[in-house]
Design a protein around this motif. Structure first.
Motif, PDB file in Angstrom:
ATOM      1  N   UNK A  58      -9.653  23.610  41.303  1.00  0.00           N
ATOM      2  CA  UNK A  58     -10.463  23.624  42.512  1.00  0.00           C
ATOM      3  C   UNK A  58     -11.185  24.958  42.619  1.00  0.00           C
ATOM      4  N   UNK A  59     -12.477  24.899  42.901  1.00  0.00           N
ATOM      5  CA  UNK A  59     -13.278  26.110  43.001  1.00  0.00           C
ATOM      6  C   UNK A  59     -14.002  26.138  44.341  1.00  0.00           C
ATOM      7  N   UNK A  60     -13.940  27.269  45.020  1.00  0.00           N
ATOM      8  CA  UNK A  60     -14.637  27.469  46.293  1.00  0.00           C
ATOM      9  C   UNK A  60     -15.542  28.685  46.174  1.00  0.00           C
TER      10      UNK A  60
ATOM     11  N   UNK B 179     -10.354  34.284  53.806  1.00  0.00           N
ATOM     12  CA  UNK B 179     -10.341  32.841  53.555  1.00  0.00           C
ATOM     13  C   UNK B 179      -9.079  32.539  52.748  1.00  0.00           C
ATOM     14  N   UNK B 180      -8.321  31.550  53.190  1.00  0.00           N
ATOM     15  CA  UNK B 180      -7.083  31.175  52.511  1.00  0.00           C
ATOM     16  C   UNK B 180      -7.172  29.730  52.037  1.00  0.00           C
ATOM     17  N   UNK B 181      -6.655  29.479  50.838  1.00  0.00           N
ATOM     18  CA  UNK B 181      -6.581  28.133  50.277  1.00  0.00           C
ATOM     19  C   UNK B 181      -5.125  27.740  50.072  1.00  0.00           C
ATOM     20  N   UNK B 182      -4.802  26.480  50.349  1.00  0.00           N
ATOM     21  CA  UNK B 182      -3.451  25.995  50.092  1.00  0.00           C
ATOM     22  C   UNK B 182      -3.290  25.629  48.619  1.00  0.00           C
ATOM     23  N   UNK B 183      -2.052  25.668  48.139  1.00  0.00           N
ATOM     24  CA  UNK B 183      -1.683  25.259  46.771  1.00  0.00           C
ATOM     25  C   UNK B 183      -2.396  26.091  45.700  1.00  0.00           C
TER      26      UNK B 183
ATOM     27  N   UNK C 241      -0.416  17.491  45.710  1.00  0.00           N
ATOM     28  CA  UNK C 241      -0.633  18.753  46.399  1.00  0.00           C
ATOM     29  C   UNK C 241      -1.634  18.450  47.508  1.00  0.00           C
ATOM     30  N   UNK C 242      -1.110  18.116  48.678  1.00  0.00           N
ATOM     31  CA  UNK C 242      -1.953  17.676  49.788  1.00  0.00           C
ATOM     32  C   UNK C 242      -1.709  18.542  51.015  1.00  0.00           C
ATOM     33  N   UNK C 243      -2.774  18.800  51.766  1.00  0.00           N
ATOM     34  CA  UNK C 243      -2.673  19.494  53.047  1.00  0.00           C
ATOM     35  C   UNK C 243      -3.254  18.600  54.125  1.00  0.00           C
ATOM     36  N   UNK C 244      -2.480  18.374  55.188  1.00  0.00           N
ATOM     37  CA  UNK C 244      -2.904  17.508  56.282  1.00  0.00           C
ATOM     38  C   UNK C 244      -2.804  18.266  57.593  1.00  0.00           C
ATOM     39  N   UNK C 245      -3.857  18.216  58.382  1.00  0.00           N
ATOM     40  CA  UNK C 245      -3.874  18.849  59.693  1.00  0.00           C
ATOM     41  C   UNK C 245      -3.607  17.802  60.768  1.00  0.00           C
ATOM     42  N   UNK C 246      -2.701  18.129  61.665  1.00  0.00           N
ATOM     43  CA  UNK C 246      -2.382  17.243  62.789  1.00  0.00           C
ATOM     44  C   UNK C 246      -3.089  17.787  64.025  1.00  0.00           C
ATOM     45  N   UNK C 247      -3.956  16.999  64.619  1.00  0.00           N
ATOM     46  CA  UNK C 247      -4.761  17.482  65.743  1.00  0.00           C
ATOM     47  C   UNK C 247      -4.893  16.407  66.812  1.00  0.00           C
TER      48      UNK C 247
ATOM     49  N   UNK D 119      -6.502  22.536  51.466  1.00  0.00           N
ATOM     50  CA  UNK D 119      -6.802  22.962  52.828  1.00  0.00           C
ATOM     51  C   UNK D 119      -7.381  24.366  52.810  1.00  0.00           C
ATOM     52  N   UNK D 120      -8.452  24.586  53.566  1.00  0.00           N
ATOM     53  CA  UNK D 120      -9.135  25.885  53.613  1.00  0.00           C
ATOM     54  C   UNK D 120      -9.036  26.442  55.031  1.00  0.00           C
ATOM     55  N   UNK D 121      -8.521  27.660  55.173  1.00  0.00           N
ATOM     56  CA  UNK D 121      -8.464  28.343  56.462  1.00  0.00           C
ATOM     57  C   UNK D 121      -9.453  29.508  56.460  1.00  0.00           C
TER      58      UNK D 121
END
Length: 286
Positions: A199-201, A187-191, A51-57, A245-247
């Motif tokens: 995972x805790x935020x 605030x949005x979290x992926x997966x 369960x991975x989130x990758x940002x392309x920049x 990933x955190x938005x």
């Protein structure tokens, strides 16, 4: 004389019997060791559910695919292909070492050129399968879980200054020091459906989803984001590797919206006992 010969013959038979007994025990131990060794071998390399989130920049970003393979004879991963990006990697790195297996990461590099493979700048691309090429010339499609690729969201460098840090145990923090008034909208979290228990935020000292939004923030305020990764529990969550990933969504006084993208490190650490469980289950995930 006959009596002495009988005694000698009896001792010889006894010695022979003991020797055969010891040999039999050694054979049993040898067979047991061979059996145990075989029971601790994977039929082929296995991949945790990712369960991975990758940002392309603009610049270079990395993504890692984890897997586990035997130290001894057998198939070895030669390369991994992500067909959606037409991207193949041979960049293999050993992460640790267990008695019979070693965990590896295959590294992928993403740059601004890879944005062309996304549906558009506002949509994510989700990859569920990879192609694994082995050193014996064979290859196969392997379910990999959920790899999310997204474009770097537009943001204003004048809104906030960010600094932070992370630890090898999967914990970390980010601090927003506001350079302007704004409203923290959400605030949005992926997966989240897969990693809610792992995972805790926390924001403003409480779980992120218990904060009242929208929340007014002033220039000069600090917003602390603290996160922690909980060690995988194999019985419940299977064999997994993850990065959340955190938005963070803001609205400025003029009505424009700014989104900040925070990424956590890839969390993939297992004890020797957990690796044994994974191998005995054939590498199966949840």
């Amino acid at each position: 004389m006959k009596y002495k010969e009988l005694i000698h013959s009896s001792r010889k038979r006894k010695t022979t019997f003991i020797g055969l007994g010891l040999l039999f025990i050694l054979l049993i131990l040898w067979a047991g060791n061979i059996g145990y060794y075989n029971s601790m071998q994977l039929k082929k390399p296995v991949f945790p559910t990712h369960y991975l989130t990758t940002t392309i920049f603009k610049g270079t970003n990395w993504m890692e695919i984890d897997y586990l393979e035997n130290k001894g004879p057998g198939k070895k991963v030669k390369s991994i292909l992500i067909e959606e990006f037409n991207k193949e990697s041979y960049a293999k790195k050993e992460r640790a070492s267990y008695k019979y297996q070693s965990p590896y990461q295959m590294h992928f590099e993403f740059t601004e050129k890879d944005l062309e493979y996304l549906p558009d700048q506002n949509k994510e691309l989700i990859v569920n399968t990879i192609t694994v090429n082995y050193d014996d010339g064979t290859s196969e499609q392997v379910p990999i879980g959920e790899l999310i690729f997204r474009a770097d969201p537009e943001k204003s460098q004048n809104l906030a200054f960010i600094h932070g840090g992370s630890s090898s145990d999967g914990s970390g923090y980010d601090v927003f020091e506001m350079n302007s008034d704004a409203v923290l909208e959400k605030i949005e979290l992926s997966h989240t459906d897969k990693l809610n228990d792992l995972f805790q935020l926390r924001v403003y000292g409480k779980p992120y989803d218990q904060v009242t939004y929208p929340k007014q923030v002033k220039k000069g305020d600090s917003i602390h984001f603290q996160y922690a990764s909980i060690e995988p529990r194999l019985a419940k969550d299977g064999f997994i590797s993850y990065s959340v990933g955190i938005l963070v969504h803001f609205r400025l006084p003029d009505g424009s919206k700014i989104v900040y993208d925070l990424l956590t490190s890839n969390h993939f650490y297992y004890s020797s006992d957990e690796i044994k469980t994974i191998v005995r289950d054939g590498g199966a995930g949840k």
